[in-house]
Design an enzyme around this catalytic site. Structure first.
Site, short mmCIF file in Angstrom:
data_model
loop_
_atom_site.label_atom_id
_atom_site.label_comp_id
_atom_site.label_asym_id
_atom_site.label_seq_id
_atom_site.Cartn_x
_atom_site.Cartn_y
_atom_site.Cartn_z
N SER A 99 0.83 -1.20 0.00
CA SER A 99 0.00 0.00 0.00
C SER A 99 0.88 1.26 0.00
O SER A 99 1.71 1.43 -0.88
CB SER A 99 -0.96 -0.05 1.19
OG SER A 99 -2.04 0.84 1.01
N ASP A 129 -5.95 -3.48 -2.31
CA ASP A 129 -4.87 -3.22 -1.36
C ASP A 129 -4.14 -4.48 -0.91
O ASP A 129 -4.75 -5.46 -0.47
CB ASP A 129 -5.47 -2.52 -0.13
CG ASP A 129 -4.44 -1.80 0.69
OD1 ASP A 129 -3.52 -2.46 1.20
OD2 ASP A 129 -4.55 -0.56 0.85
#
Length: 264
Positions: free
Chosen positions: A43, A156
């Site tokens: 991320s 993610d």
């Protein structure tokens, strides 16, 4: 731990805008002549690891985050499953990386994302464009729409591996983990929107499992003061503060390591 050992892996957790603390910590490590030979990131950590490996300085990285307003109207979408269209950020990253592939980076980087259809962790190959890898890795569910790479839908990387220390095992002699996602200090009244509830649930789900991975690191830098910051801070002054918190925590923990080595 010999913090200046020959081969050092640095792993960067996810954490939204709190990830700017990674840049602050990297700034301190640079000043101590501690440079990674391999990195991993998820991320926000993936974005910063890729930028650092590409050759951007920690201050460059801070300036980059301060230059982008996440919730600008041009980023919003009504056609995709998210508040913000992850593809709208391609321009920003292409200006940095162009057609650079992961395998072209001067420092090897392992970037993760979550394959939403298969429900498996994806570690992008060296042939993947850096821009695609980081946007897939940073597509925070419920806020940023999933991102397509080679026709596959990703979200993610933190869903399945928020703190990818395990990806560095066997690739270096020592692992430094920078973890910027301490569980937030919040009050009930703050859980008043879809975004806030989704963010809190995601944080609690991953938080406790991530702390188990601290055992894989020789040195963990965890700025607990970040518990008072949101996942999506947009204030430039707060971003600077987050950078400074990362720097100071790295300095503090480094001094503690040196004291232990002197006593042993």
């Amino acid at each position: 731990m010999d913090v200046k050992t020959k081969t050092i892996g640095i792993t960067l957790s996810g954490g939204g805008s709190k990830g700017i603390a990674h840049a602050g910590a990297l700034q301190f490590l640079e000043e101590q002549k501690i440079k990674p030979t391999v990195m991993s990131g998820t991320s926000a950590g993936a974005i910063i690891a890729a930028m650092y490996a590409f050759g951007k300085t920690p201050k460059d990285i801070l300036n980059f985050f301060q230059s982008i307003y996440l919730f600008h109207w041009k980023h919003f979408t009504l056609k995709k499953p998210g508040i913000i269209d992850s593809e709208s950020f391609q321009l920003y990253f292409n200006e940095i990386f162009g057609d650079t592939k992961i395998g072209d980076l001067p420092i090897p980087v392992k970037i993760t994302a979550t394959d939403l259809v298969k429900g498996k962790l994806k570690i992008f190959s060296e042939h993947t464009k850096v821009t695609d890898a980081v946007l897939a890795s940073a597509s925070f569910p419920g806020v940023l729409s999933p991102y397509k790479v080679n026709g596959k839908l990703y979200s993610d990387g933190g869903i399945l591996n928020h703190f990818p220390t395990d990806l560095l095992q066997g690739n270096c002699e020592s692992i430094i983990g920078i973890y910027v996602s301490p569980i937030h200090n919040i009050e009930e009244k703050e859980l008043n929107s879809i975004k806030s509830v989704t963010t809190r649930a995601f944080e609690l789900l991953s938080g406790h499992a991530n702390y188990q991975k601290f055992n894989l690191c020789d040195w963990v830098i965890e700025p607990k003061a970040l518990a008072d910051f949101g996942t999506f801070e947009t204030s430039k002054s707060k971003m600077s503060t987050i950078f400074d918190i990362g720097y100071e925590e790295a300095k503090k923990s480094y001094e503690e390591i040196l004291k232990k080595e002197q006593l042993s």
